[in-house]
Motif scaffolding. Sequence first.
Motif, PDB file in Angstrom:
ATOM      1  N   LYS A  36     -43.204   0.918  32.554  1.00 32.13           N
ATOM      2  CA  LYS A  36     -44.307   0.907  33.511  1.00 32.13           C
ATOM      3  C   LYS A  36     -44.122   2.000  34.567  1.00 32.13           C
ATOM      4  CE  LYS A  36     -45.561  -3.989  33.130  1.00 32.13           C
ATOM      5  NZ  LYS A  36     -45.670  -5.284  33.852  1.00 32.13           N
ATOM      6  N   TYR A  37     -42.879   2.177  35.012  1.00 28.19           N
ATOM      7  CA  TYR A  37     -42.577   3.190  36.013  1.00 28.19           C
ATOM      8  C   TYR A  37     -42.852   4.594  35.457  1.00 28.19           C
ATOM      9  CZ  TYR A  37     -39.877   6.004  39.300  1.00 28.19           C
ATOM     10  OH  TYR A  37     -39.491   6.953  40.215  1.00 28.19           O
ATOM     11  N   ILE A  38     -42.432   4.810  34.181  1.00 29.34           N
ATOM     12  CA  ILE A  38     -42.671   6.114  33.545  1.00 29.34           C
ATOM     13  C   ILE A  38     -44.170   6.371  33.401  1.00 29.34           C
ATOM     14  CG2 ILE A  38     -42.380   7.423  31.398  1.00 29.34           C
ATOM     15  CD1 ILE A  38     -39.659   6.071  31.070  1.00 29.34           C
ATOM     16  N   LYS A  39     -44.931   5.348  32.983  1.00 27.87           N
ATOM     17  CA  LYS A  39     -46.383   5.506  32.858  1.00 27.87           C
ATOM     18  C   LYS A  39     -47.023   5.799  34.206  1.00 27.87           C
ATOM     19  CE  LYS A  39     -47.031   2.574  28.770  1.00 27.87           C
ATOM     20  NZ  LYS A  39     -47.677   1.339  28.242  1.00 27.87           N
ATOM     21  N   CYS A  43     -49.062   9.192  35.182  1.00 27.55           N
ATOM     22  CA  CYS A  43     -50.429   9.181  35.715  1.00 27.55           C
ATOM     23  C   CYS A  43     -50.508   9.911  37.046  1.00 27.55           C
ATOM     24  CB  CYS A  43     -50.923   7.740  35.860  1.00 27.55           C
ATOM     25  SG  CYS A  43     -51.141   6.867  34.292  1.00 27.55           S
ATOM     26  N   LEU A  44     -49.508   9.696  37.902  1.00 31.58           N
ATOM     27  CA  LEU A  44     -49.487  10.355  39.212  1.00 31.58           C
ATOM     28  C   LEU A  44     -49.377  11.864  39.059  1.00 31.58           C
ATOM     29  CD1 LEU A  44     -49.405  10.110  42.284  1.00 31.58           C
ATOM     30  CD2 LEU A  44     -46.921   9.841  42.125  1.00 31.58           C
ATOM     31  N   VAL A  45     -48.472  12.316  38.176  1.00 30.82           N
ATOM     32  CA  VAL A  45     -48.305  13.755  37.943  1.00 30.82           C
ATOM     33  C   VAL A  45     -49.589  14.358  37.377  1.00 30.82           C
ATOM     34  CG1 VAL A  45     -47.077  15.477  36.567  1.00 30.82           C
ATOM     35  CG2 VAL A  45     -45.803  13.619  37.658  1.00 30.82           C
ATOM     36  N   ALA A  46     -50.224  13.655  36.433  1.00 32.92           N
ATOM     37  CA  ALA A  46     -51.471  14.150  35.847  1.00 32.92           C
ATOM     38  C   ALA A  46     -52.565  14.258  36.905  1.00 32.92           C
ATOM     39  CB  ALA A  46     -51.924  13.220  34.716  1.00 32.92           C
ATOM     40  N   ALA A  47     -52.641  13.248  37.799  1.00 31.79           N
ATOM     41  CA  ALA A  47     -53.644  13.275  38.870  1.00 31.79           C
ATOM     42  C   ALA A  47     -53.396  14.445  39.821  1.00 31.79           C
ATOM     43  CB  ALA A  47     -53.628  11.956  39.640  1.00 31.79           C
TER      44      ALA A  47
END
Length: 222
Positions: A36-39, A43-47
């Motif tokens: 969950k932390y990796i996902k 998502c944060l990096v992609a945003a």
Amino acid sequence: MMEKEQVRPLAPATDHHHSNSRDEETVLKKTTRRRKYIKWCSCLVAAIIIVVVVIVTLIFTIFKVKEPEIKMNGVTVDNLGFVNGTVPVPGPGTNMSLTADISVKNPNYSSFRYKNTTTSLYYHGAVIGEARGPPGQSKARRTARMNITLDIIVDSLLKDPHLQNDLGTGALTMSSYTSVGGRIKILSIIERHVTVRMNCTMKVNIYSRSIEDQKCKRKVKL
């Protein structure tokens, strides 16, 4: 002695089984939490990447300040009298004016507010007329037009030694200098001061009172 010794019973097998189960559950929870932390990090990096790309795109497109364009659409000559009823030329002490139709094109996504416009008219390097236009605003991606009237200094024109020869050709060679200074403000954050200068050369047909052979060069300072 042998009878008094007692054999200590072994731990039940079920306790060992429960211990292994708890260890597996703990490892499974940690693995799930890590995933969950990796996902979440992905998502944060992609945003962040998307936001950076959008900002860079805006900077190089919408937020990039483009050069306003000044164009002299036409010039008309007023109050031009006739000498001996044939050659149109102003007499001493008379008034002569020149009206210039100027447009200011704003290619930016924000309005361009400009101060008083200044226009000077030259005849063979000597100033023969000056005018100031009112301040105004050119809306985003629009073109604003204005008429500027220059009062000609007739006495300076008549004293020029080139006048007689130009009258013989039917055309007066003149040049003009126009300056427009203002500012462009985008989203109330980015503000750029802009100065547009334009030099034009032209021939004034003294019979038709129109402009011929007009050439202009523009210079913009951001």
